[in-house]
Design an enzyme around this catalytic site. Structure first.
Site, PDB file in Angstrom:
ATOM      1  N   GLY A 170      54.127  58.059  39.384  1.00 34.62           N
ATOM      2  CA  GLY A 170      55.230  58.266  40.318  1.00 34.62           C
ATOM      3  C   GLY A 170      55.321  59.665  40.908  1.00 34.62           C
TER       4      GLY A 170
ATOM      5  N   MET B  54      50.476  48.779  42.243  1.00 35.74           N
ATOM      6  CA  MET B  54      49.098  48.307  42.045  1.00 35.74           C
ATOM      7  C   MET B  54      48.955  46.789  42.064  1.00 35.74           C
ATOM      8  SD  MET B  54      47.451  51.039  42.112  1.00 35.74           S
ATOM      9  CE  MET B  54      45.836  50.383  41.714  1.00 35.74           C
ATOM     10  N   ARG B  55      49.925  46.096  42.617  1.00 37.08           N
ATOM     11  CA  ARG B  55      49.857  44.647  42.615  1.00 37.08           C
ATOM     12  C   ARG B  55      49.800  44.090  44.027  1.00 37.08           C
ATOM     13  NH1 ARG B  55      50.827  40.611  38.662  1.00 37.08           N
ATOM     14  NH2 ARG B  55      51.391  38.808  39.903  1.00 37.08           N
ATOM     15  N   ILE B  56      48.828  43.249  44.262  1.00 42.89           N
ATOM     16  CA  ILE B  56      48.691  42.631  45.579  1.00 42.89           C
ATOM     17  C   ILE B  56      49.882  41.712  45.835  1.00 42.89           C
ATOM     18  CG2 ILE B  56      47.272  41.064  46.962  1.00 42.89           C
ATOM     19  CD1 ILE B  56      44.835  42.109  45.313  1.00 42.89           C
TER      20      ILE B  56
ATOM     21  N   HIS C  52      47.727  54.907  50.727  1.00 42.62           N
ATOM     22  CA  HIS C  52      46.464  54.503  50.106  1.00 42.62           C
ATOM     23  C   HIS C  52      45.526  55.707  50.035  1.00 42.62           C
ATOM     24  CE1 HIS C  52      43.109  51.925  49.018  1.00 42.62           C
ATOM     25  NE2 HIS C  52      42.388  52.612  49.875  1.00 42.62           N
TER      26      HIS C  52
ATOM     27  N   GLU D  91      47.078  41.169  55.069  1.00 42.45           N
ATOM     28  CA  GLU D  91      45.714  41.507  54.666  1.00 42.45           C
ATOM     29  C   GLU D  91      45.682  42.890  54.019  1.00 42.45           C
ATOM     30  OE1 GLU D  91      41.283  41.887  56.527  1.00 42.45           O
ATOM     31  OE2 GLU D  91      42.877  41.151  57.843  1.00 42.45           O
ATOM     32  N   LEU D  92      45.161  42.943  52.828  1.00 36.37           N
ATOM     33  CA  LEU D  92      45.200  44.143  51.982  1.00 36.37           C
ATOM     34  C   LEU D  92      44.648  45.393  52.676  1.00 36.37           C
ATOM     35  CD1 LEU D  92      45.997  44.587  49.007  1.00 36.37           C
ATOM     36  CD2 LEU D  92      43.587  44.368  48.426  1.00 36.37           C
TER      37      LEU D  92
ATOM     38  N   GLN E 161      48.099  66.088  49.245  1.00 34.02           N
ATOM     39  CA  GLN E 161      48.297  65.739  50.653  1.00 34.02           C
ATOM     40  C   GLN E 161      49.193  64.511  50.796  1.00 34.02           C
ATOM     41  OE1 GLN E 161      47.259  67.719  53.125  1.00 34.02           O
ATOM     42  NE2 GLN E 161      46.584  69.015  51.435  1.00 34.02           N
ATOM     43  N   GLU E 162      49.021  63.551  49.887  1.00 34.88           N
ATOM     44  CA  GLU E 162      49.845  62.334  49.946  1.00 34.88           C
ATOM     45  C   GLU E 162      51.318  62.692  49.945  1.00 34.88           C
ATOM     46  OE1 GLU E 162      48.967  59.256  47.125  1.00 34.88           O
ATOM     47  OE2 GLU E 162      46.809  59.558  47.257  1.00 34.88           O
TER      48      GLU E 162
HETATM   49  N1  NHR Z   1      49.789  43.642  49.527  1.00 33.07           N
HETATM   50  C1  NHR Z   1      49.475  43.254  50.762  1.00 33.07           C
HETATM   51  N2  NHR Z   1      49.663  41.978  51.055  1.00 33.07           N
HETATM   52  N3  NHR Z   1      48.961  44.089  51.688  1.00 33.07           N
HETATM   53  C2  NHR Z   1      48.716  45.372  51.380  1.00 33.07           C
HETATM   54  O1  NHR Z   1      48.200  46.169  52.311  1.00 33.07           O
HETATM   55  C3  NHR Z   1      49.017  45.853  50.082  1.00 33.07           C
HETATM   56  C4  NHR Z   1      49.567  44.936  49.167  1.00 33.07           C
HETATM   57  C5  NHR Z   1      49.863  45.342  47.854  1.00 33.07           C
HETATM   58  C6  NHR Z   1      49.586  46.614  47.455  1.00 33.07           C
HETATM   59  C7  NHR Z   1      48.601  48.867  47.852  1.00 33.07           C
HETATM   60  C8  NHR Z   1      47.058  48.872  47.762  1.00 33.07           C
HETATM   61  C9  NHR Z   1      46.469  50.276  47.786  1.00 33.07           C
HETATM   62  O2  NHR Z   1      47.031  51.202  48.388  1.00 33.07           O
HETATM   63  C10 NHR Z   1      49.019  47.535  48.345  1.00 33.07           C
HETATM   64  C11 NHR Z   1      48.742  47.161  49.671  1.00 33.07           C
HETATM   65  C12 NHR Z   1      46.549  46.977  44.523  1.00 33.07           C
HETATM   66  C13 NHR Z   1      45.306  46.415  44.715  1.00 33.07           C
HETATM   67  C14 NHR Z   1      44.679  45.533  43.677  1.00 33.07           C
HETATM   68  O3  NHR Z   1      43.517  45.146  43.768  1.00 33.07           O
HETATM   69  C15 NHR Z   1      44.645  46.672  45.922  1.00 33.07           C
HETATM   70  C16 NHR Z   1      45.229  47.458  46.878  1.00 33.07           C
HETATM   71  C17 NHR Z   1      46.497  48.026  46.683  1.00 33.07           C
HETATM   72  C18 NHR Z   1      47.142  47.790  45.498  1.00 33.07           C
HETATM   73  N4  NHR Z   1      45.428  45.139  42.639  1.00 33.07           N
HETATM   74  C19 NHR Z   1      44.991  44.299  41.532  1.00 33.07           C
HETATM   75  C20 NHR Z   1      45.715  42.934  41.587  1.00 33.07           C
HETATM   76  O4  NHR Z   1      45.088  41.946  41.140  1.00 33.07           O
HETATM   77  C21 NHR Z   1      45.261  44.934  40.212  1.00 33.07           C
HETATM   78  C22 NHR Z   1      44.504  46.231  40.050  1.00 33.07           C
HETATM   79  C23 NHR Z   1      44.937  47.058  38.859  1.00 33.07           C
HETATM   80  O5  NHR Z   1      45.972  46.744  38.205  1.00 33.07           O
HETATM   81  O6  NHR Z   1      44.264  48.055  38.582  1.00 33.07           O
HETATM   82  O7  NHR Z   1      46.889  42.867  42.022  1.00 33.07           O
HETATM   83  O8  NHR Z   1      45.349  50.480  47.273  1.00 33.07           O
HETATM   84  C1  GAR Z   2      48.264  57.557  44.596  1.00 32.79           C
HETATM   85  O1  GAR Z   2      47.060  58.264  44.771  1.00 32.79           O
HETATM   86  C2  GAR Z   2      48.310  56.383  45.558  1.00 32.79           C
HETATM   87  O2  GAR Z   2      47.733  56.650  46.800  1.00 32.79           O
HETATM   88  C3  GAR Z   2      47.487  55.401  44.804  1.00 32.79           C
HETATM   89  O3  GAR Z   2      47.829  55.561  43.455  1.00 32.79           O
HETATM   90  C4  GAR Z   2      48.287  56.889  43.232  1.00 32.79           C
HETATM   91  C5  GAR Z   2      49.652  56.831  42.652  1.00 32.79           C
HETATM   92  O4  GAR Z   2      50.059  58.082  42.206  1.00 32.79           O
HETATM   93  N1  GAR Z   2      47.764  54.072  45.238  1.00 32.79           N
HETATM   94  C6  GAR Z   2      46.941  53.093  45.034  1.00 32.79           C
HETATM   95  O5  GAR Z   2      45.823  53.235  44.586  1.00 32.79           O
HETATM   96  C7  GAR Z   2      47.503  51.745  45.404  1.00 32.79           C
HETATM   97  N2  GAR Z   2      46.557  50.770  45.044  1.00 32.79           N
HETATM   98  P1  GAR Z   2      51.562  58.354  41.818  1.00 32.79           P
HETATM   99  O6  GAR Z   2      52.027  57.220  40.906  1.00 32.79           O
HETATM  100  O7  GAR Z   2      51.531  59.654  41.097  1.00 32.79           O
HETATM  101  O8  GAR Z   2      52.346  58.399  43.085  1.00 32.79           O
END
Ligand code: NHR
Ligand code: GAR
Length: 217
Positions: free
Chosen positions: A14, A95-97, A114, A148-149, A178-179
């Site tokens: 966070g 981290m959940r789709i 991202h 779409e992810l 930077q984020e």
């Molecule tokens: N959902 C949608 N529909 N569209 C996006 O653009 C999304 C989203 C949900 C999350 C963040 C994204 C990132 O910034 C995000 C964007 C999780 C995964 C993933 O593979 C991929 C991309 C992002 C977040 N998650 C796995 C899953 O099965 C679990 C991976 C893990 O727990 O390590 O959900 O990267």
């Molecule tokens: C950040 O780098 C963010 O961009 C990334 O996880 C980190 C979270 O850090 N997001 C993803 O990879 C989403 N899939 P934080 O919990 O310290 O903000």
């Protein structure tokens, strides 16, 4: 004065949440009050929940562990968000789709940060992949969330160099710094009504942003 309500979704440390709290929570942008009205985590041990509590922001756990389907989980999320009625939802290390139905419900109201220069390196583990590919730079992207992810319209990017001797952790730290800057900035544009999504484009002050988002030159 109107209060604009933000809900932040997290899964972990966070640090982005902390930056949003420090830069936006209880601040004013033009004639809007900004309030982060809740933080929701899908993980019990997310340190971000503690950060929320310390800032007197309701910390809500909606655990994804043990939930059988994405649809089911997203129904739980929707039930909570229906009560909260946020103006803006920020994914910050979430981290959940999310299912298309969920995303469409909040279309144009949800941003994600991202850790890559999208469209490069969608998905997870972007740092090691960028290093392994011999990239000279990496970065972060704020984008609208669409079904779409990692493919929604880009709002803003920040670049950092990759040095010869970098490991993934060093690179991650450089990107994170930077984020924290660009996420708060993009969120403040949205709160201010300057940033909208229309026809799958991001518009800033009525102007379509290009593939790489806002670029001053
Ligand atoms: N959902 C949608 N529909 N569209 C996006 O653009 C999304 C989203 C949900 C999350 C963040 C994204 C990132 O910034 C995000 C964007 C999780 C995964 C993933 O593979 C991929 C991309 C992002 C977040 N998650 C796995 C899953 O099965 C679990 C991976 C893990 O727990 O390590 O959900 O990267
Ligand atoms: C950040 O780098 C963010 O961009 C990334 O996880 C980190 C979270 O850090 N997001 C993803 O990879 C989403 N899939 P934080 O919990 O310290 O903000």
């Amino acid at each position: 004065m109107v209060t604009k309500k933000i809900v932040v979704l997290i899964s972990g440390n966070g640090s982005n949440l902390q930056a949003l709290i420090d830069k936006l929570h209880k601040q004013q942008v033009n004639n809007h009050n900004i309030e982060i009205i809740a933080v929701i985590s899908n993980k019990t041990d997310a340190y971000g929940l503690q950060r929320a509590t310390e800032a007197n922001i309701p910390a809500i756990l909606i655990e994804s562990k043990g939930i059988s389907s994405r649809e089911e989980y997203d129904r739980l999320l929707t039930a909570e968000l229906d009560k909260l009625q946020p103006d803006l939802i920020l994914l910050a290390g979430f981290m959940r789709i999310l299912t298309p139905d969920f995303v469409n419900q909040y279309s144009g109201k949800m941003l994600n940060i991202h850790p890559s220069l999208l469209p490069k390196y969608q998905g997870v583990n972007t740092y090691q992949r960028a290093i392994d590919a011999g990239e000279k730079e990496h970065g972060a992207t704020v984008h609208f969330v669409t079904p779409e992810l990692d493919s929604g319209p880009t709002v803003l990017q920040a670049k950092v160099p990759i040095f010869e001797e970098d490991n993934a952790q060093e690179l991650a730290e450089r990107v994170l710094t930077q984020e924290h800057q660009i996420y708060a900035l993009a969120a403040s544009w949205f709160i201010d009504g300057r940033l909208v999504m229309q026809d799958n484009y991001a518009l800033l002050d009525g102007k379509q942003l290009g593939e790489f988002g806002y670029a001053p030159d």
